[in-house]
Design a protein around this motif. Structure first.
Motif, PDB file in Angstrom:
ATOM      1  N   VAL A  12       0.873  -1.170   0.000  1.00  0.00           N
ATOM      2  CA  VAL A  12       0.000   0.000   0.000  1.00  0.00           C
ATOM      3  C   VAL A  12       0.908   1.217   0.000  1.00  0.00           C
ATOM      4  N   THR A  13       0.670   2.112  -0.937  1.00  0.00           N
ATOM      5  CA  THR A  13       1.524   3.280  -1.047  1.00  0.00           C
ATOM      6  C   THR A  13       0.701   4.489  -1.449  1.00  0.00           C
ATOM      7  N   GLU A  14       1.306   5.640  -1.366  1.00  0.00           N
ATOM      8  CA  GLU A  14       0.607   6.864  -1.748  1.00  0.00           C
ATOM      9  C   GLU A  14       0.993   7.256  -3.175  1.00  0.00           C
ATOM     10  N   MET A  15       0.079   7.905  -3.823  1.00  0.00           N
ATOM     11  CA  MET A  15       0.299   8.378  -5.185  1.00  0.00           C
ATOM     12  C   MET A  15       1.606   9.171  -5.256  1.00  0.00           C
ATOM     13  N   GLY A  16       2.382   8.891  -6.295  1.00  0.00           N
ATOM     14  CA  GLY A  16       3.630   9.604  -6.489  1.00  0.00           C
ATOM     15  C   GLY A  16       4.854   8.856  -5.974  1.00  0.00           C
ATOM     16  N   GLN A  17       4.625   7.851  -5.138  1.00  0.00           N
ATOM     17  CA  GLN A  17       5.746   7.094  -4.583  1.00  0.00           C
ATOM     18  C   GLN A  17       6.239   6.045  -5.582  1.00  0.00           C
ATOM     19  N   GLU A  18       7.496   5.657  -5.413  1.00  0.00           N
ATOM     20  CA  GLU A  18       8.065   4.591  -6.239  1.00  0.00           C
ATOM     21  C   GLU A  18       7.713   3.235  -5.651  1.00  0.00           C
TER      22      GLU A  18
END
Lengths: 112, 115
Positions: A12-18
């Motif tokens: 799970v990650t946030e938009m814009g992250q690699e």
């Protein structure tokens, strides 16, 4: 019991992250595939390698996705920057002969 | 444009009866066809395949039929068992000598076996 392994299983990650997904193909298999599963498109072929050389990556959005095989035991799929529409399950598969393709358990990616 | 089509998103069959899953393809270059089975939270697993030189291949309870003129294949499961409940993907490829080639998949059919 030879099998394809994938890490991480969930991300799970946030938009814009690699995001980097890793795959260890079955030892001795010379072809490695990356597929993406979504509800709308089903299983889509993103890219595949034979003997570590990229053969086809026409299914992959090139501006943000990249696939590599640094060595015969590791394939990577990277998304930079990630977007919510990239949320899907990403499968790696390996094979050694025509039609003989074995899938890993997948990485479930959620981009918020 | 989908080159491999599974027009039934889901199918419900009573335990013990025959399950028939259908698949159509549009690319006449395809010469090798496979069925994969997928349980939740797992990768697809190979079930059965057929080459275009054959019209039938049987493996235990599973039989795949290929009708090249109609560009249609089907998977028959008889008798159906509760453990057969899964998503079934039809796949096709143009076989290239020397190694596995990328498969084109349908969107899958969710088979539900009712007790």
């Amino acid at each position: 019991d030879a099998r394809v392994t994938q890490t991480p299983r969930h991300k799970v990650t946030e938009m814009g992250q690699e995001v980097t997904m890793r795959c260890q193909p079955i030892l001795g298999h010379n072809t490695v595939f990356w597929y993406r599963q979504t509800m709308m498109q089903g299983l889509e072929l993103l890219a595949y390698f034979r003997n570590r050389a990229p053969l086809d990556d026409s299914g992959m959005p090139k501006d943000r996705f990249s696939a590599e095989m640094p060595d015969a035991t590791l394939a990577t799929l990277k998304i930079q920057p990630s977007e919510p529409r990239d949320s899907a399950v990403y499968f790696c598969a390996s094979g050694a002969r025509a039609g003989g393709m074995f899938f890993g358990p997948g990485t479930r990616l959620t981009v918020l | 444009d989908q080159q491999v089509k599974q027009n039934s998103p889901s199918l419900s069959v009573q335990e013990g009866r025959i399950s028939i899953l259908n698949c159509d393809y549009t690319n006449s270059m395809f010469d090798y066809f496979l069925w994969y089975k997928k349980y939740p939270a797992e990768g697809p697993t190979f079930l059965i395949s057929i080459s275009s030189i054959k019209d039938k291949n049987e493996d235990g309870r599973f039989t795949v039929f290929l009708n090249k003129s109609a560009k249609h294949l089907s998977l028959h499961i008889v008798p159906s068992q509760p453990g057969d409940s899964a998503v079934y993907f039809c796949a096709a490829s143009h076989v290239i000598r020397g190694g596995a080639d990328g498969l084109t998949f349908g969107k899958g059919t969710h088979l539900i076996i009712q007790p």
